[in-house]
Design a protein around this motif. Structure first.
Motif, PDB file in Angstrom:
ATOM      1  N   MET A 286       0.600   2.346  -6.247  1.00  0.00           N
ATOM      2  CA  MET A 286       0.811   1.840  -4.893  1.00  0.00           C
ATOM      3  C   MET A 286       1.428   0.449  -5.001  1.00  0.00           C
ATOM      4  SD  MET A 286      -0.451   4.096  -2.882  1.00  0.00           S
ATOM      5  CE  MET A 286      -1.716   5.305  -2.655  1.00  0.00           C
TER       6      MET A 286
ATOM      7  N   GLY B 219       0.794  -1.221   0.000  1.00  0.00           N
ATOM      8  CA  GLY B 219       0.000   0.000   0.000  1.00  0.00           C
ATOM      9  C   GLY B 219       0.826   1.271   0.000  1.00  0.00           C
TER      10      GLY B 219
ATOM     11  N   SER C 291      -5.198  -5.688  -8.280  1.00  0.00           N
ATOM     12  CA  SER C 291      -4.732  -4.324  -8.123  1.00  0.00           C
ATOM     13  C   SER C 291      -5.784  -3.351  -8.608  1.00  0.00           C
ATOM     14  CB  SER C 291      -3.434  -4.131  -8.909  1.00  0.00           C
ATOM     15  OG  SER C 291      -2.951  -2.831  -8.726  1.00  0.00           O
TER      16      SER C 291
ATOM     17  N   LYS D  20       1.631  -3.268  -4.306  1.00  0.00           N
ATOM     18  CA  LYS D  20       0.654  -4.287  -3.931  1.00  0.00           C
ATOM     19  C   LYS D  20       1.290  -5.662  -3.720  1.00  0.00           C
ATOM     20  CE  LYS D  20      -2.892  -1.571  -4.317  1.00  0.00           C
ATOM     21  NZ  LYS D  20      -3.679  -1.177  -3.185  1.00  0.00           N
TER      22      LYS D  20
END
Length: 111
Positions: A99, A22, A59, A101
């Motif tokens: 981000m 994250g 995602s 993941k």
């Protein structure tokens, strides 16, 4: 934790780094001195991404990022539709919107 490999950005700083799931790529790259552009001109922020874990993580991506990737010609509309339908990432991302993941290899984008 995820393993993030930066490759072909800077010989001195390329390598494997630990990152929290994250965590924005922007933060990790800045902390490690990786020279990735983070600009409002998204064409300067494109990176190639390969998931290196056994399973590609799902995602979620904002429609805005997919729309920008299509507009920039980095992916086709068909690819964007598949990403939305199956919640997977394309092989090209806008670094400033990405981000972490899972385990991933990130390289400069070359058309």
């Amino acid at each position: 934790m995820a393993k993030v490999i930066f490759m072909h950005f800077d010989k001195e700083k390329d390598g494997i780094y630990d990152a929290k799931i994250g965590e924005p790529v922007v933060r990790l790259a800045k902390e490690k001195g990786i020279p990735i552009a983070f600009d409002k001109d998204y064409s300067k922020c494109l990176v190639s991404v390969e998931h290196i874990s056994d399973e590609e993580p799902t995602s979620y991506m904002e429609d805005e990022e997919l729309d920008e990737l299509v507009k920039l010609g980095a992916i086709s509309q068909e690819d964007a539709d598949i990403c939305q339908q199956f919640t997977v990432s394309p092989k090209v991302r806008i670094a400033s919107m990405m981000m972490i993941k899972g385990d991933v290899l990130i390289k400069p984008f070359n058309k």
